[in-house]
Design a protein around this motif. Structure first.
Motif, PDB file in Angstrom:
ATOM      1  N   SER A   1     -43.446  23.772   4.033  1.00 26.23           N
ATOM      2  CA  SER A   1     -42.983  22.394   3.820  1.00 26.23           C
ATOM      3  C   SER A   1     -42.544  21.703   5.098  1.00 26.23           C
ATOM      4  O   SER A   1     -42.020  20.591   5.050  1.00 26.23           O
ATOM      5  CB  SER A   1     -41.805  22.406   2.833  1.00 26.23           C
TER       6      SER A   1
ATOM      7  N   GLY B   1     -42.780  12.743   0.922  1.00 22.78           N
ATOM      8  CA  GLY B   1     -42.649  13.849   1.865  1.00 22.78           C
ATOM      9  C   GLY B   1     -42.380  13.398   3.282  1.00 22.78           C
ATOM     10  O   GLY B   1     -41.376  13.783   3.897  1.00 22.78           O
TER      11      GLY B   1
ATOM     12  N   LYS C   1     -41.061  17.228  -1.415  1.00 20.87           N
ATOM     13  CA  LYS C   1     -42.225  18.077  -1.367  1.00 20.87           C
ATOM     14  C   LYS C   1     -42.500  18.780  -2.697  1.00 20.87           C
ATOM     15  O   LYS C   1     -41.591  19.209  -3.396  1.00 20.87           O
ATOM     16  CB  LYS C   1     -42.040  19.161  -0.288  1.00 20.87           C
TER      17      LYS C   1
END
Length: 325
Positions: free
Chosen positions: A119, A151, A319
């Motif tokens: 991530s 994100g 995410k």
């Protein structure tokens, strides 16, 4: 090995989970056993043949992942079998095995788990390149982040705060804006219920913002540019809103401002040394607890199409991560 495959361009429900032959790395390539794959909005575009990177069919979507090196091709010396790594590319992450360019394969810091590793690269890499290299954000400046709960947007909120900027986060729901405040936003704007230009005037006392970080485009681009301060910088990050906006260039003239493109994927190839330095700084901040990816939800490999659908329907804050193996 199992893989999510895109055999024909279309929506996530056209993707299939299949057994396919194991992969073999070529020169300059690395084979990893994928542990986790973090999804990004461009993944939803790639499967619809709407992104600048166009992999040949069939392919496995998924741009960034983490895992364990199982084999390396000729000429690869910086990683070896058994190493924990994160890696990125235009596709390949939604599979139990992945072939990656060695230049896009980076050792995972000791103590960093696979979900965090998967991530970190894309969102923080894009946003740090945008704010540091392209926007040259300085302490004390005001940063407006559009699409701030996505994100890359949420990463920009965190990094902007860490770099000393006053962050204004703009998103579509109060729930999303609450997360933005947790990540360091001083001010928030719900651009579905509030007039974004009037709110910026109020927040900045008519001065305007120094930098706009825009991964959304569409109808929000022009009011954001009109809200720039003198010598402001508007960062073109993406077009998640759907439409690529047409900007009246007289706005740049009147504000003495700059419209600056941000293409992190090309940056990692053309300026690999600087890109690696950025990633090392990001990894150090993550390990020090100064940055922390917000994981909206974890999915199984079979649930990956649903994860992409959730992203398209704006249900993901931060995410979405697929646990592969």
């Amino acid at each position: 090995m199992k893989a999510i495959l895109c055999r024909t361009f279309g929506l996530p429900d056209t993707l299939t989970l299949e057994d396919i032959p194991s992969l073999v790395p070529g020169p300059g390539e690395v084979l990893t056993q994928v542990k986790a794959c973090s999804l990004n909005f461009p993944d939803t575009l790639t499967i619809r043949n709407m992104y600048q990177f166009k992999p040949p069919l069939p392919f496995s979507p998924g741009s960034e992942s983490s895992g364990i090196v199982t084999a390396v091709g000729e000429g690869v010396t910086h990683v070896k079998p058994g190493d924990r790594v994160f890696t990125f590319g235009s596709h390949g992450g939604l599979a139990e095995e992945r072939i990656s360019d060695a230049r896009a394969t980076i050792p995972l810091p000791d103590g960093m788990d696979f979900v965090t590793g998967a991530s970190t690269l894309y969102a923080y890499g894009t946003s740090y390149h945008a704010l540091k290299d392209r926007g040259q954000v300085k302490p004390g400046e005001t940063l407006l982040v559009l699409g701030a709960a996505g994100g890359v947007g949420l990463a920009a909120v965190e990094l902007g705060k860490l770099m000393g900027a006053t962050v204004i986060a703009a998103a579509s729901t109060d729930e999303k804006l609450a997360v933005c405040r947790e990540k360091g936003a001083t001010h928030t704007i719900n651009y579905t219920t509030e007039d974004i230009r009037e709110r910026i005037k109020d927040i900045t006392q008519n001065k305007g913002v120094d930098v706009v970080y825009d991964p959304v485009g569409d109808k929000w681009a022009e009011p954001a540019i009109r809200s720039l301060a003198w010598k402001g910088r508007y960062l073109v990050v993406g077009f998640a809103g759907g439409e690529i906006p047409k900007i009246p260039l007289n706005l740049a003239l009147l504000k003495g401002s700059s419209i600056v493109g941000v293409f992190w994927g090309a940056f990692t190839q053309k300026e690999a040394g600087l890109s690696m330095k950025n990633m090392q700084e990001i990894a150090a901040w993550v390990m020090a607890g100064k940055l922390a990816p917000h994981i909206s939800k974890q999915y199984t490999l079979a649930e990956a199409p649903q994860a992409l659908t959730d992203m398209m329907e704006r249900k993901v804050i931060g995410k979405a991560v697929v646990l592969v193996s």
